[in-house]
Design a protein around this motif. Sequence first.
Motif, mmCIF file in Angstrom:
data_model
loop_
_atom_site.group_PDB
_atom_site.id
_atom_site.type_symbol
_atom_site.label_atom_id
_atom_site.label_comp_id
_atom_site.label_asym_id
_atom_site.label_seq_id
_atom_site.Cartn_x
_atom_site.Cartn_y
_atom_site.Cartn_z
ATOM 1 N N HIS B 72 2.435 3.559 7.391
ATOM 2 C CA HIS B 72 3.052 2.693 7.077
ATOM 3 C C HIS B 72 4.557 2.654 7.057
ATOM 4 O O HIS B 72 5.308 1.935 6.573
ATOM 5 N N ASP B 74 6.400 5.215 5.941
ATOM 6 C CA ASP B 74 6.958 5.376 4.880
ATOM 7 C C ASP B 74 7.623 6.714 5.044
ATOM 8 O O ASP B 74 8.553 7.125 4.363
ATOM 9 N N ASN B 94 14.941 1.309 12.440
ATOM 10 C CA ASN B 94 14.783 0.987 10.947
ATOM 11 C C ASN B 94 14.606 -0.386 10.840
ATOM 12 O O ASN B 94 13.699 -0.751 9.890
ATOM 13 N N PRO B 98 10.254 -3.288 8.801
ATOM 14 C CA PRO B 98 9.859 -4.362 7.917
ATOM 15 C C PRO B 98 8.723 -5.202 8.779
ATOM 16 O O PRO B 98 7.893 -5.760 8.105
ATOM 17 N N LEU B 99 9.143 -5.392 10.017
ATOM 18 C CA LEU B 99 7.887 -6.231 10.623
ATOM 19 C C LEU B 99 6.795 -5.646 10.699
ATOM 20 O O LEU B 99 5.708 -6.308 11.026
ATOM 21 N N ARG B 101 5.472 -3.622 8.745
ATOM 22 C CA ARG B 101 4.854 -3.618 7.455
ATOM 23 C C ARG B 101 4.150 -4.905 7.236
ATOM 24 O O ARG B 101 3.259 -5.273 6.223
ATOM 25 N N ARG B 102 4.841 -6.069 7.662
ATOM 26 C CA ARG B 102 4.121 -7.386 7.422
ATOM 27 C C ARG B 102 2.791 -7.394 8.042
ATOM 28 O O ARG B 102 1.982 -8.202 7.642
ATOM 29 N N PHE B 108 -2.161 0.471 -3.742
ATOM 30 C CA PHE B 108 -1.995 1.728 -4.420
ATOM 31 C C PHE B 108 -3.123 1.812 -5.712
ATOM 32 O O PHE B 108 -3.383 0.877 -6.202
ATOM 33 N N HIS B 112 1.455 -1.437 -9.702
ATOM 34 C CA HIS B 112 2.848 -1.955 -9.214
ATOM 35 C C HIS B 112 2.860 -3.601 -9.161
ATOM 36 O O HIS B 112 3.295 -3.973 -8.514
ATOM 37 N N ALA B 126 5.318 -11.587 -2.563
ATOM 38 C CA ALA B 126 5.340 -10.937 -1.320
ATOM 39 C C ALA B 126 5.744 -11.920 -0.055
ATOM 40 O O ALA B 126 6.118 -11.397 0.933
ATOM 41 N N VAL B 129 9.926 -12.970 -0.378
ATOM 42 C CA VAL B 129 10.953 -12.041 0.030
ATOM 43 C C VAL B 129 10.725 -11.827 1.553
ATOM 44 O O VAL B 129 11.630 -10.762 2.076
ATOM 45 N N ILE B 130 9.804 -12.325 2.569
ATOM 46 C CA ILE B 130 9.816 -12.189 4.028
ATOM 47 C C ILE B 130 10.181 -13.737 4.268
ATOM 48 O O ILE B 130 10.156 -13.810 5.709
ATOM 49 N N ARG B 173 -2.003 -9.841 -3.080
ATOM 50 C CA ARG B 173 -0.757 -9.937 -2.721
ATOM 51 C C ARG B 173 -0.625 -9.058 -1.481
ATOM 52 O O ARG B 173 0.340 -9.415 -0.589
#
Lengths: 296, 251
Positions: B72, B74, B94, B98-99, B101-102, B108, B112, B126, B129-130, B173
């Motif tokens: 991921h 992370d 960097n 994000p791309l 991760r989409r 988890f 959350h 979700a 925010v993109i 989500r």
Amino acid sequence: MHIRSLFYFIGEALKSIARNGWMSVASIAVVAITLLILGSFMVLNYNVTLITEDVKEQVQIVLYVDEEASGEDRLKLQQKLVGHPQMEEVRFVSRDEALERLKRQLGDRSYLVEGYEGEDNPLRDSYELRTKIPEDIAIVAGEIKEYPGVDYVDYGSGVVEPLFQFTGVVRWMGLIFMAGLAVTAVFLIAHTIRLTVYIRRKEIMIMKYVGATDWFIRWPFVFEGLILGFIGAVIPIIIIYYGYNTAVAWAQTNIYFVSLVSPEDIIEEMVKVLLPLGVILGVLGSSISVRRFLKV
Amino acid sequence: MQICRIIQLTAAEKGKYFRGWFSMIDIRNVYKEYGTDIVALKNINLEIDRGEFVFVVGSSGAGKSTLLKLLHMDARPTRGSIKVFGRDITRLKNREVPLLRRNLGMVFQDFHLLSDRNVFENVAFALRVIGTPPREIRKRVPLSLELVGLKDKAFKRPDELSGGEQQRVCVARAIVNRPAVLMADEPTGNLDPNTSMGIMKLFHEINIRGTTLIVATHAKELVDHFQKRVIVVENGAVVSDRERGVYINAH
Ligand SMILES: Nc1ncnc2c1ncn2[C@@H]1O[C@H](COP(=O)(O)OP(=O)(O)OP(=O)(O)O)[C@@H](O)[C@H]1O
Ligand SMILES: [Mg+2]
């Protein structure tokens, strides 16, 4: 930036401002106080400058010629005055002319000086002198006082010099004081944004996980600072607008001969200076926190 | 007449033609060290194909979460390459993360969820925010909620839901953006066995619809029940990797 995103950022920023309650109020208040002081100084400065210009126009030396002076002395005096390097304008006013003036000034009470024409004229020949630099007036007056054929000289001492000094001191004190306040404002905003970052840490984490870009995450915080600064600038503009209008209205009825900058010009200037400054303070504050606490 | 033509493919076309040839995920000689003395993963080699369902098991501290984190982005591996869709993600800039991760949904153990908004808004978040258009959000969120069986709870707040339902919201989500891969790190860690089985069945359903599933878990019964590929990690190394495997404890 997409217009939809823009609305989203502003909406999120407004939510945070409402949620941060007193911290937002404090941030706005410090920006407002800083800019109110700056604005007040500016208003004062504009008017002092205007009045100073006014006074400078009027600043002149009046030199009264000794009645006993011989024709030769008078000629020499005129030559020395005209030849003086710091002199801008030399204007001779004969006693007849002076009397005419006085009559005009007295208007319908001019009968008071009737019968003083010709040999009975109690007034003296004089020179009206203007120096190239108004601030030099005291020095020049001191010099020419000693010329032969001079009875005495007169100039607006006591009014002029403090006025010149006043503007300088006010400017410096104001600047230093405001710099301190501006720094306080920036740090308070930074602290507020830091609080928002803390409150929104879960949202930030989720945003990262679902693939929001770094800037998408940052923008709401930047906007929060920007809006805080903006509101902080609008408040003093409104206060100054109403305050100045009231002051001008008072001045017009009580000290009508003074010239003041018009309220419209003042407001235009306030909007041009205070609004961008407020926004800059806000964005500066939020960038500090976004940099330090928003790990994206 | 031209019989034979040599075609020079552009990068985009290469992606289109060859993507299916690559493994969806290809991990080569990957090490992950924290500082100088903690070796979380050592020499990991794994291939995961499109549409697979993979369990990652192993005792606590074995390196399961670390493995998912690397996928991921992370965390970045200390050494080795990780190819996702044929692209080495360890070299991503960097701003490209994000791309990636989409395309990789994540669930988890802790749910959350945002407690200040309802189920619908949590899932919609979700997409919002993109930068997804509202029209699209209104269409996709109900579909996602229907799949996880929470259509009628769309306007409830997370604290009005059971643990299993909350985890379903998280799944909704994670898949609302239709990622190619869905990863879950101990998704049933906070749930009772029955509810856990429900979540696992949901994953199975999602997998059947074409999404690749990677699930790190301690739930032995579930792993044994589903008879999927099981990768066993111990002390940072893969010690077993079997199709239709069962949960084995190295100790
Ligand atoms: N950010 C970190 N800094 C230092 N060490 C870490 C970090 N994250 C994980 N580790 C270490 O790496 C090793 C593997 O951790 P990891 O979380 O991957 O284990 P896990 O298999 O997920 O365990 P669990 O089943 O308990 O969740 C552990 O020894 C852990 O202490
Ligand atoms: Mg773990």
